[in-house]
Design a protein around this motif. Structure first.
Motif, PDB file in Angstrom:
ATOM      1  N   LEU A  97      -4.179  -6.212 -13.246  1.00  0.00           N
ATOM      2  CA  LEU A  97      -3.595  -5.444 -12.140  1.00  0.00           C
ATOM      3  C   LEU A  97      -3.453  -6.304 -10.890  1.00  0.00           C
ATOM      4  O   LEU A  97      -2.399  -6.333 -10.239  1.00  0.00           O
ATOM      5  N   MET A  98      -4.521  -7.034 -10.560  1.00  0.00           N
ATOM      6  CA  MET A  98      -4.466  -7.859  -9.344  1.00  0.00           C
ATOM      7  C   MET A  98      -3.405  -8.946  -9.492  1.00  0.00           C
ATOM      8  O   MET A  98      -2.684  -9.259  -8.553  1.00  0.00           O
ATOM      9  N   LYS A  99      -3.332  -9.506 -10.687  1.00  0.00           N
ATOM     10  CA  LYS A  99      -2.329 -10.536 -10.940  1.00  0.00           C
ATOM     11  C   LYS A  99      -0.918  -9.966 -10.732  1.00  0.00           C
ATOM     12  O   LYS A  99      -0.046 -10.608 -10.143  1.00  0.00           O
ATOM     13  N   GLU A 100      -0.718  -8.742 -11.196  1.00  0.00           N
ATOM     14  CA  GLU A 100       0.592  -8.099 -11.042  1.00  0.00           C
ATOM     15  C   GLU A 100       0.919  -7.850  -9.565  1.00  0.00           C
ATOM     16  O   GLU A 100       2.055  -8.076  -9.132  1.00  0.00           O
ATOM     17  N   TYR A 101      -0.070  -7.405  -8.818  1.00  0.00           N
ATOM     18  CA  TYR A 101       0.146  -7.206  -7.373  1.00  0.00           C
ATOM     19  C   TYR A 101       0.623  -8.500  -6.726  1.00  0.00           C
ATOM     20  O   TYR A 101       1.553  -8.512  -5.922  1.00  0.00           O
ATOM     21  N   ILE A 102      -0.049  -9.588  -7.072  1.00  0.00           N
ATOM     22  CA  ILE A 102       0.282 -10.867  -6.446  1.00  0.00           C
ATOM     23  C   ILE A 102       1.692 -11.314  -6.844  1.00  0.00           C
ATOM     24  O   ILE A 102       2.473 -11.766  -6.005  1.00  0.00           O
ATOM     25  N   GLU A 103       2.045 -11.098  -8.116  1.00  0.00           N
ATOM     26  CA  GLU A 103       3.401 -11.453  -8.555  1.00  0.00           C
ATOM     27  C   GLU A 103       4.453 -10.638  -7.814  1.00  0.00           C
ATOM     28  O   GLU A 103       5.482 -11.168  -7.390  1.00  0.00           O
ATOM     29  N   GLU A 104       4.189  -9.360  -7.640  1.00  0.00           N
ATOM     30  CA  GLU A 104       5.111  -8.497  -6.895  1.00  0.00           C
ATOM     31  C   GLU A 104       5.271  -8.997  -5.460  1.00  0.00           C
ATOM     32  O   GLU A 104       6.387  -9.107  -4.951  1.00  0.00           O
ATOM     33  N   ALA A 105       4.131  -9.291  -4.837  1.00  0.00           N
ATOM     34  CA  ALA A 105       4.157  -9.754  -3.450  1.00  0.00           C
ATOM     35  C   ALA A 105       5.002 -11.018  -3.335  1.00  0.00           C
ATOM     36  O   ALA A 105       5.820 -11.151  -2.410  1.00  0.00           O
ATOM     37  N   GLU A 106       4.835 -11.918  -4.279  1.00  0.00           N
ATOM     38  CA  GLU A 106       5.565 -13.179  -4.211  1.00  0.00           C
ATOM     39  C   GLU A 106       7.063 -12.980  -4.442  1.00  0.00           C
ATOM     40  O   GLU A 106       7.874 -13.795  -4.033  1.00  0.00           O
ATOM     41  N   LYS A 107       7.419 -11.896  -5.110  1.00  0.00           N
ATOM     42  CA  LYS A 107       8.841 -11.592  -5.310  1.00  0.00           C
ATOM     43  C   LYS A 107       9.459 -10.996  -4.051  1.00  0.00           C
ATOM     44  O   LYS A 107      10.615 -11.205  -3.752  1.00  0.00           O
ATOM     45  N   ASP A 108       8.687 -10.188  -3.338  1.00  0.00           N
ATOM     46  CA  ASP A 108       9.270  -9.344  -2.295  1.00  0.00           C
ATOM     47  C   ASP A 108       9.061  -9.850  -0.869  1.00  0.00           C
ATOM     48  O   ASP A 108       9.876  -9.578   0.004  1.00  0.00           O
ATOM     49  N   LEU A 109       7.943 -10.517  -0.631  1.00  0.00           N
ATOM     50  CA  LEU A 109       7.653 -10.921   0.749  1.00  0.00           C
ATOM     51  C   LEU A 109       8.207 -12.314   1.014  1.00  0.00           C
ATOM     52  O   LEU A 109       8.257 -13.150   0.107  1.00  0.00           O
ATOM     53  N   LEU A 110       8.614 -12.526   2.234  1.00  0.00           N
ATOM     54  CA  LEU A 110       9.122 -13.843   2.607  1.00  0.00           C
ATOM     55  C   LEU A 110       7.991 -14.871   2.470  1.00  0.00           C
ATOM     56  O   LEU A 110       6.838 -14.593   2.790  1.00  0.00           O
ATOM     57  N   HIS A 111       8.336 -16.044   1.999  1.00  0.00           N
ATOM     58  CA  HIS A 111       7.301 -17.054   1.712  1.00  0.00           C
ATOM     59  C   HIS A 111       6.898 -17.832   2.961  1.00  0.00           C
ATOM     60  O   HIS A 111       7.146 -19.022   3.067  1.00  0.00           O
ATOM     61  N   THR A 112       6.281 -17.129   3.912  1.00  0.00           N
ATOM     62  CA  THR A 112       5.853 -17.816   5.129  1.00  0.00           C
ATOM     63  C   THR A 112       4.350 -18.103   5.128  1.00  0.00           C
ATOM     64  O   THR A 112       3.838 -18.682   6.071  1.00  0.00           O
ATOM     65  N   TYR A 113       3.655 -17.664   4.102  1.00  0.00           N
ATOM     66  CA  TYR A 113       2.206 -17.929   4.026  1.00  0.00           C
ATOM     67  C   TYR A 113       1.855 -18.456   2.641  1.00  0.00           C
ATOM     68  O   TYR A 113       2.433 -18.020   1.652  1.00  0.00           O
ATOM     69  N   ASN A 114       0.900 -19.371   2.594  1.00  0.00           N
ATOM     70  CA  ASN A 114       0.273 -19.704   1.313  1.00  0.00           C
ATOM     71  C   ASN A 114      -0.991 -18.865   1.226  1.00  0.00           C
ATOM     72  O   ASN A 114      -2.044 -19.259   1.709  1.00  0.00           O
ATOM     73  N   ARG A 115      -0.878 -17.721   0.634  1.00  0.00           N
ATOM     74  CA  ARG A 115      -2.008 -16.777   0.644  1.00  0.00           C
ATOM     75  C   ARG A 115      -3.074 -17.158  -0.373  1.00  0.00           C
ATOM     76  O   ARG A 115      -2.762 -17.722  -1.429  1.00  0.00           O
ATOM     77  N   TYR A 116      -4.320 -16.824  -0.038  1.00  0.00           N
ATOM     78  CA  TYR A 116      -5.394 -16.933  -1.025  1.00  0.00           C
ATOM     79  C   TYR A 116      -5.155 -15.872  -2.093  1.00  0.00           C
ATOM     80  O   TYR A 116      -4.610 -14.799  -1.805  1.00  0.00           O
ATOM     81  N   GLN A 117      -5.575 -16.175  -3.314  1.00  0.00           N
ATOM     82  CA  GLN A 117      -5.184 -15.348  -4.457  1.00  0.00           C
ATOM     83  C   GLN A 117      -6.117 -14.145  -4.654  1.00  0.00           C
ATOM     84  O   GLN A 117      -6.729 -13.985  -5.706  1.00  0.00           O
ATOM     85  N   ILE A 118      -6.233 -13.316  -3.639  1.00  0.00           N
ATOM     86  CA  ILE A 118      -6.959 -12.056  -3.794  1.00  0.00           C
ATOM     87  C   ILE A 118      -6.182 -10.952  -3.077  1.00  0.00           C
ATOM     88  O   ILE A 118      -5.466 -11.213  -2.115  1.00  0.00           O
ATOM     89  N   VAL A 119      -6.311  -9.743  -3.575  1.00  0.00           N
ATOM     90  CA  VAL A 119      -5.694  -8.582  -2.932  1.00  0.00           C
ATOM     91  C   VAL A 119      -6.831  -7.733  -2.376  1.00  0.00           C
ATOM     92  O   VAL A 119      -7.641  -7.186  -3.127  1.00  0.00           O
ATOM     93  N   LEU A 120      -6.904  -7.639  -1.055  1.00  0.00           N
ATOM     94  CA  LEU A 120      -8.007  -6.899  -0.439  1.00  0.00           C
ATOM     95  C   LEU A 120      -7.671  -5.418  -0.377  1.00  0.00           C
ATOM     96  O   LEU A 120      -6.526  -5.035  -0.124  1.00  0.00           O
ATOM     97  N   ASP A 121      -8.675  -4.606  -0.617  1.00  0.00           N
ATOM     98  CA  ASP A 121      -8.423  -3.173  -0.754  1.00  0.00           C
ATOM     99  C   ASP A 121      -9.174  -2.321   0.266  1.00  0.00           C
ATOM    100  O   ASP A 121      -8.625  -1.414   0.857  1.00  0.00           O
ATOM    101  N   HIS A 122     -10.458  -2.577   0.471  1.00  0.00           N
ATOM    102  CA  HIS A 122     -11.200  -1.791   1.455  1.00  0.00           C
ATOM    103  C   HIS A 122     -12.355  -2.610   2.021  1.00  0.00           C
ATOM    104  O   HIS A 122     -12.676  -3.694   1.519  1.00  0.00           O
TER     105      HIS A 122
END
Ligand SMILES: *Cc1c(COP(=O)(O)O)cnc(C)c1O
Length: 400
Positions: free
Chosen positions: A4-29
């Motif tokens: 699931l987390m991997k899928e979130y990251i793939e989606e983000a990389e498709k949709d968001l402009l590539h202005t950040y090299n983000r760390y590979q975690i999706v924070l939730d709460h």
């Protein structure tokens, strides 16, 4: 990492402009000084969303105040008055010693406002349009055109030239280089009381006092950018209080709303009365009831929770632990900082340490390639510092 987390990251990389090299975690709460990703992995947070979440996550009073405000009124525009903005301005003035406040939506916008104020102040004096501003090497003031123009990292500016013009760069903590850049067109000198992104360089007391003196002699406005080092991080509400100086204009953001996007530029009565007037500046959202309720609540909670007391009590302990790391690992060459805004300078890039720390459940960030930056929530305890130290020393041992 879960599917699931991997899928979130793939989606983000498709949709968001590539202005950040983000760390590979999706924070939730978040809760207190801990953050949790979508896999429920826990992280001790020593970054606070880049020096923002001073009160820690899920503070009940803060959250309840915002929920209450959401049900009352979120936005009105600046055509009308609103009570949260009146409260927030009063508290900001008291904390900063300034007389007039303008609320913005971000730090960069606070810088824009400060620059416009200084230009108008000078314009009203002599009617000229070629006034100059002195900024510092290694400074960071934001990504919009005015803010970028006074940002001392040429790499950030290059592709976007020309900048606003008439900006000169001096060296931080080198009064001679400031003097060499002063002309009869200089209208303002701007710097961060403690440089953040540029590598955690606090102003030296002789430097800041000399600059203040020069400004007073020549009626040049002193603009102190306290977007990162202000709001209690240094152990005083504003870092300039450590030095016994007073700026003409101060900028704030980051911890000002503790997560709700809000910034401010504020000035003395003298500047306020002789600069921006009706029609000169504005913002649709700036100072809206929700953002200002956050600001007002943050100031209340700072006193209720004794935030400054905690920073001052634990700063020697934090510094001691960071010095211990420096003594233990020759790859660390220096420690610098003020209060809960500290940097450890390495002789090698710190990226690998940051990634390893994430694996082990510690969130930490850099300030430049070789500097680890410590800007934790201001509510951390001795125990949190011990945990950070234990994880970090393992990471450094395994990296270099
Ligand atoms: C973060 C920062 C800014 C820019 O603030 P934004 O809210 O990102 O626009 C400006 N000055 C300093 C010192 C900062 O740390």
């Amino acid at each position: 990492m879960s599917k699931l987390m991997k899928e979130y990251i793939e989606e983000a990389e498709k949709d968001l402009l590539h202005t950040y090299n983000r760390y590979q975690i999706v924070l939730d709460h978040g809760n207190g000084v801990h953050l949790y990703d979508t896999d429920e992995k826990e992280y001790l947070d020593f970054a606070a969303g880049i020096a923002v979440f001073a009160l820690g996550y899920r503070n009940k009073k803060y959250n309840d105040a915002l929920k209450d405000q959401i049900d009352k009124l979120i936005h009105t525009s600046n055509y009308y008055y609103n009570v949260p903005a009146i409260d927030a301005a009063k508290k900001f003035k008291k904390a900063s010693g300034m007389d007039r406040v303008f609320f913005t939506n971000s730090g960069a916008e606070a810088i824009e406002g400060a620059i416009k104020t200084a230009k108008k102040y000078a314009f009203l004096k002599d009617g000229k349009k070629d006034h100059e501003i002195i900024a510092m090497d290694h400074s960071f003031h934001g990504r919009t055109y005015g803010a970028l123009s006074v940002t001392g990292n040429p790499k950030y500016r290059e592709a976007f030239e020309p900048m606003i013009g008439n900006i000169r760069f001096a060296k931080m903590n080198d009064i001679e280089s400031v003097k060499a850049n002063i002309t009869d067109k200089t209208c303002a000198i701007i710097f961060e009381t403690v440089q953040g992104e540029g590598g955690i360089y606090p102003a030296e007391i002789t430097f800041i006092k000399e600059v203040e003196k020069l400004c007073r002699q020549k009626d040049i406005l002193l603009i102190l950018d306290e977007i990162q080092c202000g709001m209690g991080r240094s152990g005083k509400m504003f870092a300039f209080e450590h030095y016994g100086v007073k700026p003409d204009i101060v900028t704030s953001a980051k911890a000002l709303g503790c997560g709700v996007p809000v910034g401010a530029f504020a000035m003395t009565e003298k500047v306020g009365a002789h600069s921006l007037c009706a029609g000169d500046h504005g913002s649709t959202y700036g100072g809206n009831p929700l953002a200002c309720r956050a600001v007002s609540t943050v100031f209340d909670l700072f006193s209720e929770m004794g935030i400054l007391g905690n920073v001052n009590k634990l700063t020697p302990y934090l510094e001691g632990k960071l010095d211990a790391l420096k003594d233990e690992f020759p790859v660390i060459t220096k420690r610098r900082g003020l209060g809960f805004m500290q940097g450890l300078e390495f002789s090698k890039p710190v990226g690998p340490v940051i990634n390893k720390a994430l694996e082990k459940g510690l969130i930490i960030i850099n300030a430049g390639t070789n500097i680890l930056r410590f800007v934790p929530p201001l509510v951390i305890t001795k125990d949190d510092i011990d945990k950070m130290y234990a994880i970090l020393s393992e990471c450094i041992k395994e990296t270099y």
